[in-house]
Design a protein around this motif. Structure first.
Motif, PDB file in Angstrom:
ATOM      1  N   CYS A  16      36.465   6.061  -5.157  1.00  0.00           N
ATOM      2  CA  CYS A  16      35.783   6.261  -3.864  1.00  0.00           C
ATOM      3  C   CYS A  16      36.037   7.672  -3.332  1.00  0.00           C
ATOM      4  O   CYS A  16      35.132   8.305  -2.780  1.00  0.00           O
ATOM      5  CB  CYS A  16      36.256   5.226  -2.843  1.00  0.00           C
ATOM      6  N   GLN A  59      31.359  -0.555  -2.145  1.00  0.00           N
ATOM      7  CA  GLN A  59      32.199  -0.130  -3.266  1.00  0.00           C
ATOM      8  C   GLN A  59      33.419  -1.051  -3.405  1.00  0.00           C
ATOM      9  O   GLN A  59      33.799  -1.426  -4.509  1.00  0.00           O
ATOM     10  CB  GLN A  59      32.692   1.317  -3.079  1.00  0.00           C
ATOM     11  N   ARG A 104      33.650   9.777  -5.029  1.00  0.00           N
ATOM     12  CA  ARG A 104      32.278   9.516  -4.547  1.00  0.00           C
ATOM     13  C   ARG A 104      32.016  10.265  -3.244  1.00  0.00           C
ATOM     14  O   ARG A 104      30.955  10.855  -3.073  1.00  0.00           O
ATOM     15  CB  ARG A 104      32.104   8.014  -4.317  1.00  0.00           C
TER      16      ARG A 104
END
Ligand code: ZN
Length: 306
Positions: free
Chosen positions: A164, A149, A167
């Protein structure tokens, strides 16, 4: 003498299984800790599995690992159902699964975990809290995926780190701390309130070049009067970016990316420094103060803020 499983090893073992099961597919993240906890413990510890994961009224605790009542086998993981942040709940579940895998033999009656404000960091109890946090970060945010990422050399914004955090279903601070563990860049995370640094954490390369704040055992450090950490008038929608000359935040110039968290009443400042050669490097790397790292003085659990 027994050898205790390390939190890194425990998280890596689970990560390998999850990678094998989900690959890099869309179902890999966020990790469904409740399902993982039950399935994994059933498979590997069928005599002693986790049979219950749920929210409950735990007024003084964020979460706990509880032995099943007499006559029943296994364990339950409970989290405080007054917590509304999904990232904080998810991290708590990961933390309690860490206690199950790493510490249930040491604490056969279970454990309850407070927000870590008053816990002494050098006690055995705090060590296991740290281990549970390391496990949770490793399980929820494996570095192989995180590097895909955000590359180790790239310079993320707080929005990038926030993507993130979404995520992995963790707080922004948890994601930023994880990124600081592997970035090759010089960067410093500063969490402040009312103009003073609550705690701070530097990347390895920042630390090597003396770019860090030592906050424990000293009078509080004031943030610079020109920083976004106190100039909330410069923020737009609670966010901002501002370059600073040398000797404002640190010896070197830096770029400050800031976010004001209304909910928790603190400001997150991410300081990006140039990757200059370590002109003021020191021979031996000074270990960052453990108390700084785990930041119990914030009165909230480190990884779950924001
Ligand atoms: Zn704990």
């Amino acid at each position: 003498m027994t050898t205790r499983l390390s939190p890194h090893r425990a998280a890596n073992d689970l990560t390998r299984l999850l990678n094998a099961a989900f690959g890099t597919g869309p179902d890999r993240f966020p990790v469904n800790v409740a399902t993982v906890a039950k399935d994994y413990s059933n498979q590997f510890f069928p005599e002693d599995p986790i049979t219950l994961v749920k929210g409950d009224a735990l007024p003084n605790f964020d979460g706990g690992l509880y032995k099943a009542p007499p006559g029943k086998k296994g364990w339950g993981i409970l989290y405080n159902d007054a917590i509304t942040s999904p990232g904080r709940i998810n991290f708590t579940l990961g933390h309690e699964l860490g206690h199950y895998l790493l510490h249930r033999l040491l604490f056969p009656d279970g454990l309850e975990c407070r927000p870590q404000d008053m816990v002494r960091w050098d006690s055995e109890y705090a060590e296991i809290e740290h281990e549970a946090n390391v496990f949770a970060a490793g399980l929820l945010m494996p570095l192989d995926d995180f590097r895909r990422q955000i590359d180790g050399r790239s310079k993320p914004s707080l929005d990038d780190l926030g993507t993130c955090a979404d995520r992995y279903r963790v707080s922004l601070i948890a994601a930023a701390l994880r990124w600081l563990e592997y970035t090759e860049r010089r960067a410093v995370l500063v969490v402040s309130r009312d103009g003073y640094i609550l705690w701070s954490r530097s990347s390895a390369s920042a630390l090597k070049t003396g770019a860090y704040f030592k906050t424990s055992g000293r009078p509080p450090i004031a943030v610079p009067s020109t920083s976004l950490a106190v100039r909330s008038d410069l923020l737009v929608k609670s966010k901002g970016v501002l370059p600073h000359e040398a000797d404002v935040w640190l010896h070197d110039p830096c770029e400050e990316m800031a976010l004001l968290s209304d909910q928790y009443d603190f400001t997150i400042s991410l300081l990006h420094l140039d990757n200059a050669s370590p002109r003021w490097g020191r021979d031996e790397e000074e270990e960052q103060d453990v108390f700084d790292k785990f930041a119990p003085q914030t009165g909230m659990r480190l990884f779950e803020q924001g």
